[in-house]
Design an enzyme around this catalytic site. Structure first.
Site, PDB file in Angstrom:
ATOM      1  N   CYS A   1     -13.849  31.054  98.409  1.00  0.00           N
ATOM      2  CA  CYS A   1     -14.866  32.217  98.005  1.00  0.00           C
ATOM      3  C   CYS A   1     -15.437  33.059  99.266  1.00  0.00           C
ATOM      4  O   CYS A   1     -16.078  33.926  99.110  1.00  0.00           O
ATOM      5  CB  CYS A   1     -15.817  31.677  97.362  1.00  0.00           C
ATOM      6  SG  CYS A   1     -16.744  30.234  97.716  1.00  0.00           S
TER       7      CYS A   1
ATOM      8  N   ASP B   1     -17.868  31.580 101.275  1.00  0.00           N
ATOM      9  CA  ASP B   1     -19.168  30.897 101.471  1.00  0.00           C
ATOM     10  C   ASP B   1     -19.527  30.119 102.846  1.00  0.00           C
ATOM     11  O   ASP B   1     -18.319  29.333 102.997  1.00  0.00           O
ATOM     12  CB  ASP B   1     -19.739  30.449 100.184  1.00  0.00           C
ATOM     13  CG  ASP B   1     -19.808  31.430  98.977  1.00  0.00           C
ATOM     14  OD1 ASP B   1     -19.889  32.568  99.169  1.00  0.00           O
ATOM     15  OD2 ASP B   1     -20.056  31.030  97.693  1.00  0.00           O
TER      16      ASP B   1
ATOM     17  N   CYS C   1     -23.184  31.894  96.579  1.00  0.00           N
ATOM     18  CA  CYS C   1     -23.662  32.267  95.199  1.00  0.00           C
ATOM     19  C   CYS C   1     -25.161  31.361  94.658  1.00  0.00           C
ATOM     20  O   CYS C   1     -25.387  30.372  95.630  1.00  0.00           O
ATOM     21  CB  CYS C   1     -22.604  31.986  94.321  1.00  0.00           C
ATOM     22  SG  CYS C   1     -22.402  30.189  94.257  1.00  0.00           S
TER      23      CYS C   1
ATOM     24  N   CYS D   1     -19.479  24.215  94.668  1.00  0.00           N
ATOM     25  CA  CYS D   1     -20.698  24.409  95.448  1.00  0.00           C
ATOM     26  C   CYS D   1     -21.297  22.914  95.824  1.00  0.00           C
ATOM     27  O   CYS D   1     -21.966  23.065  96.790  1.00  0.00           O
ATOM     28  CB  CYS D   1     -21.732  25.278  94.373  1.00  0.00           C
ATOM     29  SG  CYS D   1     -20.709  26.821  94.243  1.00  0.00           S
TER      30      CYS D   1
END
Lengths: 178, 143
Positions: free
Chosen positions: B37, B39, B63, B106
């Site tokens: 993603c 991140d 996120c 995450c």
């Protein structure tokens, strides 16, 4: 297990990061005519369903193949590395200096966003866009030479740079809305 | 997809956002990224000479789930020994925050960040034991 045709195979094109978009569009138009509802007036339900599925696959394939970034990710995927999956992404060790660089740039962008300095964010975006296109080009060269590890790292960078550019867009929208 | 209440709580009232001095010999820095993603997460731990985590700070560009995961672990690790902190698993983080399957990565990122920070601290300490940057330690004590 039946083989599902790749996006390239659907158009009878060789698997490659290099592709003539104009020729692809022509092929797409030609193949789409064959599955067009007007040509299926006498067809039964099964034939119609097959035609509709074929048409949907062609449209999806064109979307991926027309875009050089998506095409490169797709070629890498066909070579066995699907960066969109957690597993492959976790296995990919990005160089530490690169992560540090991204962290610094994201912090700088965050600073510009807090201060509502659009021009500063935009000049950062310009720099990142250049880095993104350089990384894409590295990835394409590596894919042509079948160098999957180098292509994976280069496309990993493209992903981080894209994310940065999305943030700049979000900032632009935020300002436009206020 | 809706975020759980705990994710929203950590996202809106993130704990321990910030930075610690990277050059401090007692600070370990873990920097991890998610290429799926784009991140990035930085987690820093201040660890005493006897191996207890005294402070934790993070900065995450990602996120809500990634921010909540890092905020949660900074709370969890404080006061823990390094060895206990190493035992924190992404499953515990995901469970505490009720993360849906698409957001499990995450919590993996947060677990990896703790491990990377502790490894960084250990590498620094090993280098110090080897006698190399003795001068740096002196400077840190004076400041």
């Amino acid at each position: 297990m039946t083989h599902v045709a790749t996006h390239f195979e659907l158009f009878n094109l060789p698997l490659s990061v290099d592709l003539d978009v104009k020729a692809l569009d022509d092929l797409h138009r030609k193949l789409s005519l064959e599955t067009h509802p007007d040509r299926l007036t006498g067809a039964d339900a099964r034939e119609r369903r097959i035609a509709a599925e074929k048409s949907a696959s062609l449209n999806e394939a064109v979307k991926v193949l027309r875009d050089p970034v998506r095409r490169a990710f797709y070629v890498l995927e066909l070579k066995g590395v699907k960066l969109d999956t957690e597993h492959a992404a976790a296995a990919l060790k990005m160089p530490m200096e690169f992560l540090e660089e991204i962290m610094e740039r994201r912090e700088a962008l965050d600073g510009a966003r807090q201060a509502r300095e659009l021009s500063r964010a935009q000049s950062m975006a310009k720099e990142i866009a250049a880095l993104k296109s350089a990384s894409l080009s590295t990835a394409q060269t590596a894919l042509r030479a079948d160098d999957v590890p180098t292509a994976s790292i280069a496309l990993g960078k493209v992903r981080y740079y894209s994310r940065f550019l999305e943030e700049v867009e979000a900032f632009e929208e935020e300002l436009a809305a206020s | 997809m809706a975020y759980s209440d705990k994710v929203i709580e950590h996202f809106e009232h993130s704990k321990n956002v910030g930075t610690l001095d990277k050059s401090d010999p007692n600070v370990g820095t873990g920097l991890v990224g998610a290429p799926a993603c784009g991140d990035v997460m930085r987690l820093q731990l201040k660890i005493s000479d006897d191996g207890v985590i005294q402070d934790a700070k993070f900065k995450t560009f990602g996120c809500g789930s990634a921010i909540a995961s890092s905020s949660l672990v900074t709370e969890w690790v404080k006061g823990k020994s390094m060895d206990d902190a190493m035992k924190i698993t992404n499953k515990e983080i995901a469970k505490e925050l009720s993360l849906p399957p698409v957001k499990i990565h995450c919590s993996v990122l947060a677990e990896d960040a703790i491990k990377a920070a502790i490894e960084d601290f250990r590498a620094k300490r090993a280098a110090r034991a080897a006698g190399a940057p003795a001068a740096a330690a002196t400077v840190a004590r004076e400041s």
